[in-house]
Design a protein around this motif. Structure first.
Motif, short mmCIF file in Angstrom:
data_model
loop_
_atom_site.label_atom_id
_atom_site.label_comp_id
_atom_site.label_asym_id
_atom_site.label_seq_id
_atom_site.Cartn_x
_atom_site.Cartn_y
_atom_site.Cartn_z
N PHE A 46 -17.14 7.02 -6.67
CA PHE A 46 -16.93 5.61 -6.30
C PHE A 46 -16.74 5.49 -4.80
O PHE A 46 -16.41 6.47 -4.10
N TYR A 47 -16.95 4.27 -4.30
CA TYR A 47 -16.92 3.99 -2.85
C TYR A 47 -16.37 2.59 -2.64
O TYR A 47 -16.67 1.67 -3.42
N PHE A 48 -15.57 2.43 -1.61
CA PHE A 48 -15.10 1.09 -1.24
C PHE A 48 -14.87 1.05 0.26
O PHE A 48 -14.78 2.10 0.93
N GLU A 49 -14.78 -0.17 0.81
CA GLU A 49 -14.62 -0.36 2.25
C GLU A 49 -13.41 -1.24 2.54
O GLU A 49 -13.10 -2.17 1.78
N VAL A 50 -12.76 -0.94 3.68
CA VAL A 50 -11.55 -1.67 4.09
C VAL A 50 -11.72 -2.11 5.54
O VAL A 50 -12.02 -1.28 6.41
N GLN A 51 -11.55 -3.41 5.75
CA GLN A 51 -11.59 -3.95 7.11
C GLN A 51 -10.19 -3.82 7.72
O GLN A 51 -9.20 -4.28 7.14
N ILE A 52 -10.13 -3.20 8.91
CA ILE A 52 -8.84 -2.94 9.57
C ILE A 52 -8.85 -3.61 10.94
O ILE A 52 -9.52 -3.13 11.86
N ASN A 53 -8.15 -4.71 11.05
CA ASN A 53 -8.11 -5.46 12.31
C ASN A 53 -6.82 -5.16 13.07
O ASN A 53 -6.14 -6.06 13.56
N ARG A 54 -6.48 -3.90 13.12
CA ARG A 54 -5.29 -3.49 13.87
C ARG A 54 -5.60 -2.15 14.51
O ARG A 54 -6.42 -1.38 14.03
N GLU A 55 -4.93 -1.89 15.61
CA GLU A 55 -5.24 -0.70 16.40
C GLU A 55 -4.63 0.56 15.82
O GLU A 55 -5.17 1.64 15.93
N SER A 56 -3.49 0.43 15.18
CA SER A 56 -2.81 1.63 14.68
C SER A 56 -1.92 1.26 13.51
O SER A 56 -1.90 0.12 13.04
N ASP A 57 -1.18 2.27 13.03
CA ASP A 57 -0.18 2.10 11.97
C ASP A 57 -0.80 1.62 10.66
O ASP A 57 -0.41 0.58 10.12
N TRP A 58 -1.75 2.37 10.16
CA TRP A 58 -2.33 2.07 8.85
C TRP A 58 -2.75 3.37 8.16
O TRP A 58 -3.00 4.38 8.82
N VAL A 59 -2.83 3.31 6.84
CA VAL A 59 -3.25 4.45 6.03
C VAL A 59 -4.18 3.94 4.93
O VAL A 59 -3.87 2.96 4.26
N VAL A 60 -5.32 4.61 4.76
CA VAL A 60 -6.30 4.24 3.72
C VAL A 60 -6.80 5.52 3.07
O VAL A 60 -7.02 6.53 3.77
N GLY A 61 -6.98 5.50 1.77
CA GLY A 61 -7.52 6.67 1.07
C GLY A 61 -7.37 6.53 -0.43
O GLY A 61 -7.44 5.43 -0.98
N VAL A 62 -7.14 7.66 -1.09
CA VAL A 62 -6.95 7.68 -2.54
C VAL A 62 -5.75 8.58 -2.86
O VAL A 62 -5.36 9.42 -2.06
N ALA A 63 -5.19 8.37 -4.06
CA ALA A 63 -4.03 9.16 -4.48
C ALA A 63 -4.08 9.36 -5.98
O ALA A 63 -4.68 8.58 -6.72
N ARG A 64 -3.43 10.45 -6.42
CA ARG A 64 -3.32 10.68 -7.87
C ARG A 64 -2.49 9.57 -8.51
O ARG A 64 -1.56 9.03 -7.91
N GLU A 65 -2.81 9.28 -9.75
CA GLU A 65 -2.09 8.24 -10.48
C GLU A 65 -0.63 8.63 -10.68
O GLU A 65 0.25 7.77 -10.78
N SER A 66 -0.34 9.94 -10.71
CA SER A 66 1.01 10.40 -11.03
C SER A 66 1.88 10.64 -9.80
O SER A 66 2.94 11.25 -9.91
N ILE A 67 1.47 10.16 -8.61
CA ILE A 67 2.24 10.44 -7.40
C ILE A 67 3.64 9.84 -7.49
O ILE A 67 3.88 8.86 -8.20
N ASN A 68 4.56 10.44 -6.74
CA ASN A 68 5.92 9.93 -6.66
C ASN A 68 5.92 8.59 -5.92
O ASN A 68 5.31 8.46 -4.85
N ARG A 69 6.61 7.60 -6.46
CA ARG A 69 6.61 6.26 -5.86
C ARG A 69 8.02 5.80 -5.49
O ARG A 69 8.19 4.66 -5.05
N LYS A 70 8.99 6.64 -5.69
CA LYS A 70 10.37 6.24 -5.43
C LYS A 70 10.94 7.04 -4.25
O LYS A 70 10.70 8.25 -4.14
#
Length: 541
Positions: free
Chosen positions: A421-445
């Motif tokens: 699969f493929y997707f695109e993200v428009q980023i209108n900021r110079e810094s301080d961002w994160v984009v990617g993929v993660a496992r469904e079971s990642i720690n969220r707390k």
């Protein structure tokens, strides 16, 4: 079975016990005829020795002998019947190995038409006739011909198995239900047959669906193989073309460098040869003058020495060789220039390959939406769940297990894909961002460490640089990032879509569960970094 002749009735040759044509007929003292075996078994189980027909009681059990006259008449009747049957043989079929044969036919066995569950015998059309006409035989239960009729009787009571115990899942006769299965759930074979037939119908529908699903899966796999074959052909053809082009360019540059180097060397050599020749000429002149001077210095003739001194006292005219030199050439500039040109060419080929790779990745574009149940309470999602930005005000949301409690993160919803699969993200900021993929079971707390070892495959930008494994500086603050995932290849790649350029990738990954789109951004910083991350539709590059 038809009558043998107009003068003989079939009923005259039927045993009143077994209701079939006599076998070894015997006659009792009272004048009635029976099969020898039938009447003997009847007397074996009876308390009194009586005639089964007239009930005449015999004091002693008669010694029975086969009635030769009746036996001959029966034989004549059978022969006539067989002759009549042979006249119909053209209409009947001889039993094939896989078909049930008639148990009565002697010699050539004809195909059975019915089986009698009372007689436990299978009959062809001719031998079935008595069951269709004789009053006593009409009461017998007929069915489609089957083998092993003995297996349809109860071994305990010698009665027909015509019931089914649902409690014990076994077949019963009438006596079984009275003696051993009185309180059980018992139904007729017909009822159970209809129920099981309905169940088989449902199973058949399920099996057909499973077959169709697997046939569809075969077509899907074959389609994938065909697509892979075409892609492999394209890659091989493209690779051969690119590497051939590069090889030819390298060989051409090699030839050019060698030719240029040799040309420069030959020019230097020619210049040196000219200078050496000129020097040798001057040396020759100087040696000649030196010889003349030496000869003059040995002269005893005072007048001769004085007369020649003016012309020989000075050195002959020569060139000033002080600044003349031939510098050895290193030729490094030639190689460096050629390598630089090849590097530029290779970079151009890389750009073309990246564009092709990006176009192929965009074919697997999916519609990604943000999952509000996972969003940190400080994140604001748009109504269409395509944008996310930070808010200083914390929303009052339930702390469900899916939600990030500390990190300013949000996940995309589950993606239905075929392994890519493929997707695109428009980023209108110079810094301080994160984009990617993660496992469904990642720690969220609590505080989380975003790394591939913890189930995150991402690209990020800090104030100073764009980071993944290496520090890659952004060319502008307006950036559209493409994310491509291939489960089978264990690959996550990132692209600068606007520049159609490769950014970075993870290779050789092991994905043992579903991956979800992952987004994170830093605090608003009083509005200085408030622009949202936007999931945008994919337009082919």
């Amino acid at each position: 079975m038809s009558a043998a002749s107009s003068s003989l009735s079939e009923d005259q040759f039927l045993c009143s016990i077994c209701l079939d044509v006599f076998t070894d007929p015997v006659t009792t003292p009272c004048g009635h005829n029976f099969c020898k075996n039938c009447v003997s078994e009847h007397w074996d189980i009876s308390l009194a020795c009586q005639c089964p027909v007239c009930k005449t009681t015999f004091d002693t059990r008669p010694e029975l002998q086969v009635n030769t006259f009746v036996s001959e008449m029966v034989a004549h009747f059978r022969q006539s019947a067989q002759q009549e049957a042979s006249g119909c043989s053209s209409e009947q079929q001889v039993a094939k190995p896989e078909e049930v044969p008639c148990d009565v036919c002697t010699g050539t066995k004809l195909k059975a038409l019915k089986s009698c569950l009372v007689c436990l015998v299978s009959y062809c059309e001719t031998h079935l006739e008595p069951h269709l006409r004789a009053s006593g035989l009409k009461r017998h239960q007929l069915m489609e011909p089957v083998e092993n009729l003995e297996g349809r009787t109860c071994t305990k009571h010698n009665k027909l198995l015509e019931l089914f115990c649902k409690s014990d899942q076994t077949f019963l006769c009438v006596l079984c239900t009275i003696l051993e299965h009185k309180a059980h759930d018992v139904v007729t074979l017909t009822e159970e047959y209809e129920a099981k037939k309905t169940e088989l119908g449902k199973t058949e529908v399920t099996l057909q669906q499973m077959i169709q699903e697997r046939q569809g899966k075969i077509q899907e796999i074959q389609h994938s193989v065909n697509v892979s074959r075409k892609n492999a052909y394209k890659v091989k053809a493209g690779g051969v073309q690119v590497f051939t082009k590069l090889k030819e360019a390298i060989e051409r540059k090699q030839t050019e460098v060698i030719a240029m180097t040799e040309e420069k060397y030959r020019a230097t050599e020619k210049e040196a040869e000219g200078l050496i020749k000129e020097l040798e000429q001057e040396i020759s002149e100087l040696k000649k003058r030196s010889a003349e001077l030496e000869q003059l210095s040995h002269s005893e003739d005072h007048l001769h020495l004085l007369q020649n001194f003016p012309s020989l006292s000075a050195a002959p005219p020569t060139k000033d060789w002080t600044e003349v030199r031939v510098c050895p050439l290193a030729y490094m500039g030639n190689v460096r220039t050629a390598v630089a040109q090849l590097t530029e060419m290779l970079n151009n080929e890389m750009k073309l390959l990246t564009k092709t790779e990006l176009r192929m990745a965009q074919q697997f574009a999916v519609d990604v939406t943000l999952d509000p149940d996972t969003a940190n309470p400080h994140l604001i999602l748009s109504e269409d769940a395509k944008q996310v930005h930070h808010s200083l005000i914390k929303k009052n949301l339930p702390d469900n297990p899916e939600r990030f409690s500390a990190g300013l993160c949000v996940l995309g919803k589950q993606i239905d894909s075929s392994g890519r699969f493929y997707f695109e993200v428009q980023i209108n900021r110079e810094s301080d961002w994160v984009v990617g993929v993660a496992r469904e079971s990642i720690n969220r707390k609590g505080l989380i460490t975003i790394s591939s070892t913890n189930g995150f495959w991402i690209v990020r930008a800090r104030k100073e640089a764009y980071r993944h494994i290496f520090s890659l500086f952004l060319k502008s603050k307006h950036k559209k990032v493409g994310v491509f995932v291939d489960y089978e290849e264990g690959l996550v790649s990132f692209y600068d879509v606007d520049a159609a350029a490769f950014m970075s990738s993870f290779i050789g990954c092991s994905f043992n569960e579903k991956l979800l789109p992952f987004f994170s951004l830093c605090a608003n910083q009083d509005g200085k970094n408030s622009t949202p991350l936007i999931i945008c539709p994919v337009a082919p590059t």
